[in-house]
Design an enzyme around this catalytic site. Structure first.
Site, mmCIF file in Angstrom:
data_model
loop_
_atom_site.group_PDB
_atom_site.id
_atom_site.type_symbol
_atom_site.label_atom_id
_atom_site.label_comp_id
_atom_site.label_asym_id
_atom_site.label_seq_id
_atom_site.Cartn_x
_atom_site.Cartn_y
_atom_site.Cartn_z
ATOM 1 N N GLY A 65 0.787 -1.110 -0.002
ATOM 2 C CA GLY A 65 -0.047 -0.021 0.111
ATOM 3 C C GLY A 65 0.891 1.157 0.020
ATOM 4 O O GLY A 65 2.034 1.145 0.324
ATOM 5 N N SER A 85 2.038 5.121 1.117
ATOM 6 C CA SER A 85 2.613 5.890 2.304
ATOM 7 C C SER A 85 1.260 6.170 3.092
ATOM 8 O O SER A 85 0.423 6.678 2.601
ATOM 9 C CB SER A 85 3.468 6.867 2.025
ATOM 10 O OG SER A 85 3.977 7.533 3.050
ATOM 11 N N SER A 86 1.268 5.817 4.388
ATOM 12 C CA SER A 86 0.263 6.514 5.262
ATOM 13 C C SER A 86 -1.081 5.774 5.051
ATOM 14 O O SER A 86 -2.096 6.249 5.614
ATOM 15 C CB SER A 86 0.084 7.989 5.203
ATOM 16 O OG SER A 86 1.456 8.422 5.851
ATOM 17 N N ALA A 87 -0.910 4.752 4.479
ATOM 18 C CA ALA A 87 -2.254 3.701 4.244
ATOM 19 C C ALA A 87 -2.718 3.015 5.334
ATOM 20 O O ALA A 87 -3.670 2.766 5.294
ATOM 21 C CB ALA A 87 -2.035 2.929 2.638
ATOM 22 N N LYS A 108 -0.491 0.490 6.929
ATOM 23 C CA LYS A 108 -0.094 -0.957 6.727
ATOM 24 C C LYS A 108 0.738 -1.352 8.050
ATOM 25 O O LYS A 108 0.330 -2.377 8.545
ATOM 26 C CB LYS A 108 0.964 -0.802 5.472
ATOM 27 C CG LYS A 108 0.684 -0.783 4.348
ATOM 28 C CD LYS A 108 1.502 -0.976 3.154
ATOM 29 C CE LYS A 108 2.821 0.128 3.288
ATOM 30 N NZ LYS A 108 2.294 1.323 3.455
ATOM 31 N N SER A 109 1.335 -0.416 8.705
ATOM 32 C CA SER A 109 2.025 -0.773 10.030
ATOM 33 C C SER A 109 1.113 -0.998 10.929
ATOM 34 O O SER A 109 1.627 -1.919 11.747
ATOM 35 C CB SER A 109 3.156 0.378 10.116
ATOM 36 O OG SER A 109 3.938 0.539 9.391
ATOM 37 N N ASP A 148 10.486 0.277 5.341
ATOM 38 C CA ASP A 148 10.682 1.417 6.182
ATOM 39 C C ASP A 148 11.969 1.197 6.936
ATOM 40 O O ASP A 148 13.084 1.798 7.193
ATOM 41 C CB ASP A 148 9.621 2.056 6.964
ATOM 42 C CG ASP A 148 8.530 2.751 6.159
ATOM 43 O OD1 ASP A 148 8.733 3.115 5.112
ATOM 44 O OD2 ASP A 148 7.550 3.135 6.952
#
Length: 173
Positions: A6, A8-10, A12-13, A33
């Site tokens: 996905g 950035s900033s979607a 995922k983490s 990252d």
């Protein structure tokens, strides 16, 4: 192995952390990252490394691609040795990035997960985080999914990470 893709900033983490909490067995998490953070700082400002344009674009050089390949092979080796592995990635090259992972994974079972988020929502998260180049989330929101095939997709625009993780976990045999 579970591979989440996905922009950035979607989200995922957050989903990865929730997956680790809801899956019954222990799963290791690795993300692009942390790969970038492990590289020498000079690689974040060289044509051969990874570069970030002021408008949110990302440029990948040959040295970055070589180290990324070695990292992916190492992660796959852990999975082959019996570790359960979750990958948090950003397929900047869309289908070509998925093809690289497929080559590394070979005959390993992989659950391919698309993590989508409305670009405006991702952009708001990007601003709130404060650690991303402005515009990265909007540029990547659709780009990373081009030509990529998924087993399951989740959308974090209005769905919490835990609910997304539960939806993904239901596909784990």
């Amino acid at each position: 192995m579970i591979i989440l893709n996905g922009g950035s900033s979607a989200g995922k983490s957050g989903i990865v952390r929730c997956l680790q909490a809801v899956l019954p067995d222990p799963w290791l998490a690795f993300g692009v990252d942390s790969l970038i953070d492990a590289m020498p700082l000079r690689m974040q400002s060289s044509d051969d490394g990874i570069g970030f344009d002021p408008d949110g674009g990302v440029n990948i050089g040959a040295d970055f691609r070589a180290l990324e390949g070695a990292w992916a092979q190492g992660v796959v080796t852990m999975a082959r040795a019996g570790a359960r592995v979750i990958i948090d990635d950003v397929f900047l090259s869309g289908a070509a990035a998925q093809d690289r992972w497929r080559t590394f994974a070979g005959d390993l079972d992989v659950l391919w997960v698309g993590v989508r988020c409305d670009s405006a929502v991702a952009e708001g998260r990007e601003v709130a985080r404060g650690d991303r180049v402005a515009g990265m989330a909007a540029k990547q929101a659709d780009l990373v999914h081009r030509g990529v095939d998924y087993d399951v997709e989740v959308d974090t625009t209005h769905t919490e990470s835990l609910d997304c993780a539960r939806a993904i976990a239901s596909h784990i045999v």
